[in-house]
Design a protein around this motif. Structure first.
Motif, mmCIF file in Angstrom:
data_model
loop_
_atom_site.group_PDB
_atom_site.id
_atom_site.type_symbol
_atom_site.label_atom_id
_atom_site.label_comp_id
_atom_site.label_asym_id
_atom_site.label_seq_id
_atom_site.Cartn_x
_atom_site.Cartn_y
_atom_site.Cartn_z
ATOM 1 N N GLU A 137 -16.502 -29.400 19.938
ATOM 2 C CA GLU A 137 -16.461 -29.378 18.476
ATOM 3 C C GLU A 137 -17.692 -30.044 17.868
ATOM 4 O OE1 GLU A 137 -14.380 -27.629 16.694
ATOM 5 O OE2 GLU A 137 -13.343 -26.973 18.507
ATOM 6 N N LEU A 138 -18.073 -31.196 18.414
ATOM 7 C CA LEU A 138 -19.212 -31.911 17.832
ATOM 8 C C LEU A 138 -20.524 -31.187 18.125
ATOM 9 C CD1 LEU A 138 -18.178 -35.641 18.419
ATOM 10 C CD2 LEU A 138 -17.848 -34.211 16.400
ATOM 11 N N LEU A 139 -20.619 -30.601 19.304
ATOM 12 C CA LEU A 139 -21.837 -29.850 19.618
ATOM 13 C C LEU A 139 -21.913 -28.575 18.778
ATOM 14 C CD1 LEU A 139 -22.009 -30.309 23.506
ATOM 15 C CD2 LEU A 139 -23.539 -31.323 21.799
ATOM 16 N N SER A 140 -20.765 -27.982 18.517
ATOM 17 C CA SER A 140 -20.763 -26.792 17.651
ATOM 18 C C SER A 140 -21.223 -27.163 16.241
ATOM 19 C CB SER A 140 -19.365 -26.173 17.577
ATOM 20 O OG SER A 140 -18.957 -25.734 18.853
ATOM 21 N N ASN A 141 -20.766 -28.309 15.765
ATOM 22 C CA ASN A 141 -21.188 -28.764 14.435
ATOM 23 C C ASN A 141 -22.693 -29.007 14.391
ATOM 24 O OD1 ASN A 141 -18.615 -28.663 13.488
ATOM 25 N ND2 ASN A 141 -18.272 -30.883 13.449
ATOM 26 N N ALA A 142 -23.207 -29.626 15.449
ATOM 27 C CA ALA A 142 -24.641 -29.906 15.505
ATOM 28 C C ALA A 142 -25.420 -28.591 15.499
ATOM 29 C CB ALA A 142 -24.964 -30.713 16.759
ATOM 30 N N SER A 143 -24.920 -27.646 16.273
ATOM 31 C CA SER A 143 -25.580 -26.343 16.329
ATOM 32 C C SER A 143 -25.531 -25.646 14.966
ATOM 33 C CB SER A 143 -24.896 -25.499 17.403
ATOM 34 O OG SER A 143 -25.228 -24.156 17.268
ATOM 35 N N ASP A 144 -24.380 -25.749 14.296
ATOM 36 C CA ASP A 144 -24.255 -25.175 12.946
ATOM 37 C C ASP A 144 -25.262 -25.810 11.990
ATOM 38 O OD1 ASP A 144 -22.213 -23.531 13.688
ATOM 39 O OD2 ASP A 144 -20.605 -24.623 12.655
ATOM 40 N N SER A 158 -33.349 -29.581 18.340
ATOM 41 C CA SER A 158 -32.595 -29.922 19.552
ATOM 42 C C SER A 158 -31.422 -30.837 19.216
ATOM 43 C CB SER A 158 -33.492 -30.601 20.587
ATOM 44 O OG SER A 158 -33.811 -31.915 20.150
ATOM 45 N N ILE A 159 -30.532 -30.971 20.177
ATOM 46 C CA ILE A 159 -29.385 -31.873 20.055
ATOM 47 C C ILE A 159 -29.553 -32.921 21.157
ATOM 48 C CG2 ILE A 159 -26.859 -32.016 20.201
ATOM 49 C CD1 ILE A 159 -26.891 -28.952 19.453
ATOM 50 N N GLN A 160 -29.348 -34.166 20.815
ATOM 51 C CA GLN A 160 -29.518 -35.223 21.815
ATOM 52 C C GLN A 160 -28.174 -35.887 22.093
ATOM 53 O OE1 GLN A 160 -32.500 -36.395 23.132
ATOM 54 N NE2 GLN A 160 -33.890 -35.097 21.939
ATOM 55 N N LEU A 200 -20.670 -43.081 22.784
ATOM 56 C CA LEU A 200 -21.270 -41.785 23.104
ATOM 57 C C LEU A 200 -21.850 -41.265 21.801
ATOM 58 C CD1 LEU A 200 -21.696 -39.194 24.835
ATOM 59 C CD2 LEU A 200 -19.397 -38.498 24.170
ATOM 60 N N THR A 201 -23.127 -40.893 21.831
ATOM 61 C CA THR A 201 -23.805 -40.486 20.606
ATOM 62 C C THR A 201 -24.280 -39.040 20.706
ATOM 63 O OG1 THR A 201 -24.563 -42.752 20.324
ATOM 64 C CG2 THR A 201 -25.730 -41.080 19.074
ATOM 65 N N ILE A 202 -24.040 -38.310 19.637
ATOM 66 C CA ILE A 202 -24.532 -36.925 19.575
ATOM 67 C C ILE A 202 -25.353 -36.786 18.307
ATOM 68 C CG2 ILE A 202 -23.868 -34.500 19.344
ATOM 69 C CD1 ILE A 202 -21.281 -35.222 20.868
ATOM 70 N N SER A 203 -26.566 -36.374 18.477
ATOM 71 C CA SER A 203 -27.482 -36.406 17.358
ATOM 72 C C SER A 203 -28.190 -35.061 17.217
ATOM 73 C CB SER A 203 -28.479 -37.529 17.670
ATOM 74 O OG SER A 203 -29.390 -37.661 16.668
ATOM 75 N N ASP A 204 -28.380 -34.621 15.972
ATOM 76 C CA ASP A 204 -29.096 -33.350 15.790
ATOM 77 C C ASP A 204 -30.166 -33.508 14.730
ATOM 78 O OD1 ASP A 204 -28.183 -32.363 12.990
ATOM 79 O OD2 ASP A 204 -26.262 -32.838 13.955
ATOM 80 N N ASN A 205 -31.145 -32.611 14.737
ATOM 81 C CA ASN A 205 -32.131 -32.648 13.658
ATOM 82 C C ASN A 205 -31.964 -31.431 12.752
ATOM 83 O OD1 ASN A 205 -33.052 -30.863 15.558
ATOM 84 N ND2 ASN A 205 -35.120 -31.699 15.720
ATOM 85 N N GLY A 206 -30.703 -31.207 12.404
ATOM 86 C CA GLY A 206 -30.367 -30.086 11.527
ATOM 87 C C GLY A 206 -30.435 -30.464 10.061
ATOM 88 N N ILE A 207 -29.607 -29.799 9.288
ATOM 89 C CA ILE A 207 -29.739 -29.891 7.832
ATOM 90 C C ILE A 207 -29.279 -31.242 7.258
ATOM 91 C CG2 ILE A 207 -27.468 -28.916 7.218
ATOM 92 C CD1 ILE A 207 -29.215 -27.116 5.198
ATOM 93 N N GLY A 208 -28.442 -31.948 7.995
ATOM 94 C CA GLY A 208 -27.986 -33.262 7.530
ATOM 95 C C GLY A 208 -27.032 -33.168 6.344
#
Ligand code: ADP
Ligand code: MG
Length: 618
Positions: free
Chosen positions: A29-36, A59-61, A71-79
């Protein structure tokens, strides 16, 4: 502190405890959100003509901190802006992604996964506190959203370099039932990403432990170091164009994914557009996997939507008779909240129908183009296909009848029903078959003689299910099936030339219920006796039915006819005894009955008694 809007508290509890069967899906779910979030920015960059944003830069880190248990999931998407954090994460069942899709409806190429606005909260299944640090694209302010899931949430000013979101999960303490610390394990994370999010289109990166040798000779030792690794393979094989995929790639994917060490006999890579959009990659194995014919076996195909795994084993996509097929379907189905079941079954049914047709056609084409390969496959799965004809009162017999083969007496090889029928001459009324344990056993059956003498071929049935399947078919191409053991073979000149009612009545009386009738055979040549049957049930079927675990105690009984050859010397003996010594005639009758049993491969009542009888007659 702000309270969650709506009945959030209740929903949250419900969510955490009941929507999802597996806690581990929070990663998906969280990776899908990051990808979105990245998709949205990428999409915006295209439509708004923003320069300087290249696909490769996204990318997603992922990061684990064992000491801090995070556990941290980070993206450089739209924020998200402060307002968006409040709205999207503060209102459960509010999907910013759904809104985004709605606002950009007409534009193509949006493949956003989110739609229900609940996935994010799955984080609370494993974490007792979640921080979201986010900076919206184009803004220079970052905010931090913090919640323990139960009371509500806080939003404060925060710090973040560049746009995007960082989700920090503070994992719950381990309990006896649940070891939340597994989500701090590199290996575990890697395999969960592979399992659920392998085809997210942006790289999911993590620093992972590697080893190198330092020092030389006796001082040499292994030292660990961290190196960034991309955990997902991004482009699914099935989304590539067929012409860009080698046979080896197809085969390797199959072997790796479905744990087989042999190549499949056929690969089906297909897609459909229209009523339902999907891509499917299906494999027909060359042999049954170890538990295929056991209760533990589960049929089904993997189901993805937009490259994200929904279920490992979607049963509804495969009919039982094609349960051996392995593979996957990727489709933009409408899912329900938990993504665990499919809401609009109609879409799924449609896909399943298409797939069934595809599999059938591929099997037929394999049968036509490469008989040897088909036979390899058929050896392993014949029983399943024949069972498919039989089950559900023959509902699928038309679909399956051209996929089954039987061993031909005459040609000494497997033939299709069509091949058999095409060879039938004018005078042949029926499709003949004989049953037995092996082809050799069948070939020595006395009942085969007359059929063979007339030049007709016989299908040799050696599997328990065979006769049931043929009975279910009833006919092929309007030709009826007929067992060689049937008392009516539809062969001319097969009327018995001799009748001896007095003798046969006597024998029937002595044998009692064991036989329905005794008669002088028209067809028997080289053997003194044999059985034939009247009515629906053959002796083979009697054996199979009575061998079933739930067979009735009294059992079922075929109507056996004891046939005596008039041209065999034993018949003369029988007549002589009948005229001179009734006791001897009775003994011989008993012996002949037992012989017929032995020829059929049926158990005789008492071997000792039989030997005594024979001795008495000698
Ligand atoms: P859904 O993904 O079904 O919309 P979620 O509960 O997973 O629902 O997320 C709710 C909303 O929060 C999303 O629709 C999106 O607007 C926002 N959101 C969640 N995660 C992120 C993220 N990493 N970056 C930007 N927005 C996000
Ligand atoms: Mg989501």
């Amino acid at each position: 502190m702000k309270k969650f809007k709506t009945e959030s508290q209740k929903i949250l509890d419900l969510m955490i405890n009941s929507i999802y069967t597996h806690k581990e899906i929070f990663i998906r779910e969280l990776l899908s959100n990051a990808s979105d979030a990245i998709d949205k920015l990428y999409y915006k960059s295209l439509t708004d003509g923003i320069s300087g944003l290249a696909r490769e830069d996204f990318s997603i880190q992922m990061k684990v901190d064992k000491e801090a248990r995070t556990l941290t999931i980070s993206d450089n998407g739209i924020g998200m802006t402060e307002e968006e954090l409040d709205k999207n994460l503060g209102i459960i069942a509010k999907s910013g992604s759904q809104d985004f899709k709605a606002n950009n409806e007409s534009k193509e190429d949006i493949n956003i996964i989110g739609q229900f606005g609940v996935g994010f909260y799955s984080a609370f299944m494993v974490a007792d506190k979640v921080d979201v640090i986010s900076k919206a694209y184009g803004s220079d302010e970052a905010f931090i959203w913090t919640s323990n899931g139960s009371d509500g949430y806080d939003i404060k000013k925060g710090e973040r370099e560049g746009n995007g979101s960082t989700i920090v999960l503070h994992l719950r303490p381990d309990t006896d039932e649940e070891k939340y610390s597994t989500y701090l394990d590199e290996y575990e994370i890697k395999s969960l990403v592979k399992k659920y999010s392998d085809y997210i289109r942006y790289p999911i990166k993590m620093d992972t432990t590697h080893y190198k040798t330092v020092g030389e000779g006796e001082d040499a030792k292994q030292e660990s170091y961290l190196e960034e690794e991309t955990l997902n393979s991004m482009i699914p094989l099935w989304k590539k164009s067929k012409k860009d995929i080698t046979e080896e790639e197809y085969d390797n994917f199959y072997k790796d994914t479905f744990y087989d060490n042999e190549n499949p006999v056929r690969v089906i890579h297909t897609s459909a557009e229209g009523v339902v959009d999907y891509k499917a990659l299906l494999y027909i194995p060359s042999h049954p996997q170890y538990n295929y014919y056991s209760k533990n076996f589960e049929k089904g195909l993997r189901l993805y939507t937009n490259g994200v795994l929904i279920t490992d084993c979607c049963k509804d996509l495969l009919p039982d008779y094609f349960s051996f097929v392995k593979g996957l379907v990727d489709s933009e189905l409408t899912l329900n909240v938990s993504r665990e079941t499919i809401q609009h079954n109609r879409q799924l049914t449609k896909i399943a129908e298409n797939i069934e047709k595809k599999i059938k056609n591929e099997l037929l084409s394999l049968l036509e183009s490469d008989r040897e390969k088909y036979l390899t496959f058929y050896q392993g799965f014949a029983v399943q296909l024949k069972y498919g004809i039989y089950e559900n009162w023959g509902r699928n017999k038309d679909l399956l009848q051209d996929l089954v083969l039987f061993y031909s007496y005459q040609e000494d090889k497997f033939v299709t029903l069509k091949e058999y029928v095409d060879k039938m001459g004018e005078s042949q009324k029926y499709i003949y078959y004989a049953t037995g344990k092996t082809v050799e056993a069948i070939k020595s059956l006395p009942q085969c003689d007359i059929v063979r003498e007339n030049g007709f071929d016989i299908l040799c049935l050696t599997d328990d299910i065979d006769e049931f399947a043929l009975r279910m078919l009833g006919t092929y191409n309007e030709k009826e099936f007929r067992s060689v053991a049937n008392s009516d073979l539809g062969i001319e000149n097969a009327e018995s030339p001799v009748e001896n009612k007095e003798l046969t009545d006597f024998m029937k009386e002595k044998l009692g219920d064991k036989v329905t009738e005794v008669r002088i055979s028209a067809t028997l040549k080289n053997h003194p006796v044999c059985f034939s049957t009247k009515g629906e049930l053959s002796m083979e079927m009697e054996r199979v039915l009575n061998g079933l675990p739930d067979a009735p105690k009294e059992g079922v009984k075929a109507q056996k006819v004891l046939e005596i050859s008039a041209s065999h010397p034993v018949y003369e003996k029988l007549q002589k005894y009948f005229a001179e010594d009734k006791e001897k005639a009775e003994k011989l009758t008993e012996v002949l009955y037992n012989q017929a049993m032995l020829i059929e491969g049926l158990p005789i009542e008492s071997p000792t008694k039989l030997t005594e009888l024979i001795c008495a007659l000698l």
